[in-house]
Write an enzyme that holds these catalytic residues in place. Structure first.
Site, short mmCIF file in Angstrom:
data_model
loop_
_atom_site.label_atom_id
_atom_site.label_comp_id
_atom_site.label_asym_id
_atom_site.label_seq_id
_atom_site.Cartn_x
_atom_site.Cartn_y
_atom_site.Cartn_z
N SER A 25 -1.58 2.38 -2.57
CA SER A 25 -0.46 2.58 -1.16
C SER A 25 -0.07 4.23 -0.95
CB SER A 25 0.03 1.95 -0.39
OG SER A 25 0.74 2.36 0.60
N TYR A 35 8.47 -1.51 -4.13
CA TYR A 35 7.35 -1.43 -3.53
C TYR A 35 6.17 0.59 -4.01
CZ TYR A 35 2.90 -1.51 -0.23
OH TYR A 35 2.20 -1.08 -0.08
#
Length: 126
Positions: A25, A35
């Site tokens: 990501s 994350y």
């Protein structure tokens, strides 16, 4: 750890010319907490596996999506963020699928150890 466990599970079945594509990501390049940290780990795993498995003819890359138009993101991605993207639109699942198909194809036979940002210009790296 999922990407590592899956790689270990399939490795005995992979032959010369095989390709692995991990899911990263653009959060890996931003201050996004745990994350983003997990995605940095995916990126490092990708380049480490590319170096380790290249001698067996196995390519390892990753796709790092940026803001993507899905039912889940439509209500949380601010329009101001979209206006800051170089291409001024959110990505689509098709944008990511095209990159995935390329990385799995023979057209990418000389591509390994790369994290491809499919993000409309959200992250620019030198």
């Amino acid at each position: 750890m999922g990407a590592l466990h899956v790689t270990r599970a399939v490795l005995p079945y992979l032959k010369d010319g095989a390709a692995i594509v991990n899911q990263s990501s653009t959060a890996a390049y931003q201050a996004t907490g745990f994350y983003g940290l997990a995605k940095v780990g995916i990126n490092h795993l990708t380049i480490s596996l590319a170096a380790e498995l290249g001698g067996r003819g196995i390519r390892v890359n990753a796709i790092a999506p940026g803001p993507t138009d899905t039912e889940a993101t439509r209500s949380i991605v601010p329009e101001a963020m979209v206006r800051q993207l170089a291409l001024k639109r959110m990505g689509t699942v098709a944008d990511h699928a095209s990159t995935l198909l390329f990385l799995l194809s023979d057209d990418a036979s000389w591509v390994t150890g790369q994290i491809i940002a499919v993000d409309g210009g959200q992250v620019v790296r030198l």
